[in-house]
Design a protein around this motif. Structure first.
Motif, short mmCIF file in Angstrom:
data_model
loop_
_atom_site.label_atom_id
_atom_site.label_comp_id
_atom_site.label_asym_id
_atom_site.label_seq_id
_atom_site.Cartn_x
_atom_site.Cartn_y
_atom_site.Cartn_z
N GLY A 82 1.20 -0.97 0.04
CA GLY A 82 0.36 0.14 -0.38
C GLY A 82 0.83 1.21 0.36
O GLY A 82 2.00 1.16 0.25
N LYS A 96 -2.85 3.37 3.06
CA LYS A 96 -4.55 2.81 2.56
C LYS A 96 -3.64 1.74 1.21
O LYS A 96 -2.78 2.47 0.27
CB LYS A 96 -4.64 4.66 1.99
CG LYS A 96 -5.11 4.82 0.44
CD LYS A 96 -5.35 5.97 -0.05
CE LYS A 96 -6.66 5.91 -0.71
NZ LYS A 96 -7.01 7.15 -1.83
N ARG A 97 -4.71 1.73 0.86
CA ARG A 97 -5.12 -0.28 0.49
C ARG A 97 -6.24 0.66 -0.43
O ARG A 97 -6.83 -0.09 0.07
CB ARG A 97 -5.24 -1.42 1.03
CG ARG A 97 -3.85 -1.68 1.66
CD ARG A 97 -3.91 -2.68 2.40
NE ARG A 97 -3.32 -3.81 0.58
CZ ARG A 97 -4.24 -4.97 0.29
NH1 ARG A 97 -5.21 -4.99 1.15
NH2 ARG A 97 -3.82 -5.28 -0.40
N HIS A 113 -11.64 1.97 -0.76
CA HIS A 113 -9.94 2.21 0.35
C HIS A 113 -10.02 1.81 1.35
O HIS A 113 -11.37 1.87 2.04
CB HIS A 113 -8.96 2.97 -0.25
CG HIS A 113 -9.64 4.28 1.05
ND1 HIS A 113 -10.71 5.48 -0.12
CD2 HIS A 113 -9.06 4.73 2.18
CE1 HIS A 113 -10.73 6.30 1.46
NE2 HIS A 113 -10.70 5.85 2.00
#
Length: 169
Positions: A82, A96-97, A113
């Motif tokens: 991420g 953040k993915r 997300h």
């Protein structure tokens, strides 16, 4: 003589917390703890899974019990990638993915997300916008269940754009 050697040994460790910082696997009180040329012994290990132990973990003087390379944490479970969006916490980052979710009614995907908090070892220098690989471990804090294993640096100009852009890995 022994008091002076103990003071020198303590100075070689990073002592910037209220409590005395030491590695659990190394006995600090012994004269044997000093290796050749008066250099303090240091515990480090490989986390496996093809991840290299950083040179800073092998040669550094930091003490972090939650570090996967020098502390008491094993990596097991998921390995995720991420973008770092916040480095404001002490030794903890927010990753953040991005992912896609299929909506059957419209036969399309929507962008979503999730934010994942991860412990970052002092062996790594992490900036916002960097792409990090994180590995699952035991719970380290209320929301922290991952540890940084690898950092891919972002350019200064593209760091802000990388934070906002949708990137899947």
């Amino acid at each position: 003589h022994s008091v002076i050697s103990q003071l020198n040994r303590m100075e070689s460790l990073d002592q910037n917390e209220k409590s005395f910082q030491k590695q659990d696997a190394v006995y600090v009180g012994s004269a044997l703890a000093l290796g050749k040329k008066g250099k303090a012994k240091r515990y480090h290990r490989s986390v496996g899974l093809g991840f290299k132990t950083p040179q800073a973990a092998i040669e550094g003087t930091y003490i972090d019990k939650k570090c996967p390379f020098t502390g008491n944490v094993s990596i097991r479970g998921r390995i995720l990638k991420g973008v770092v969006i916040s480095t404001k916490m002490a030794r903890t980052i927010v990753v953040k993915r991005d992912y896609l979710r299929y909506v059957r009614k419209y036969r399309r995907f929507e962008k979503r997300h999730k934010h994942v908090t991860a412990h970052v070892s002092p062996a790594f220098r992490v900036k916002e916008g960097d792409v990090v690989t994180i590995g699952q471990c035991r719970p380290l804090a209320k929301t922290v269940r991952f540890n940084v294993l690898k950092v891919e640096s972002a350019t200064e100009a593209g760091a802000q754009a990388a934070k906002k852009a949708f990137r899947m890995f």
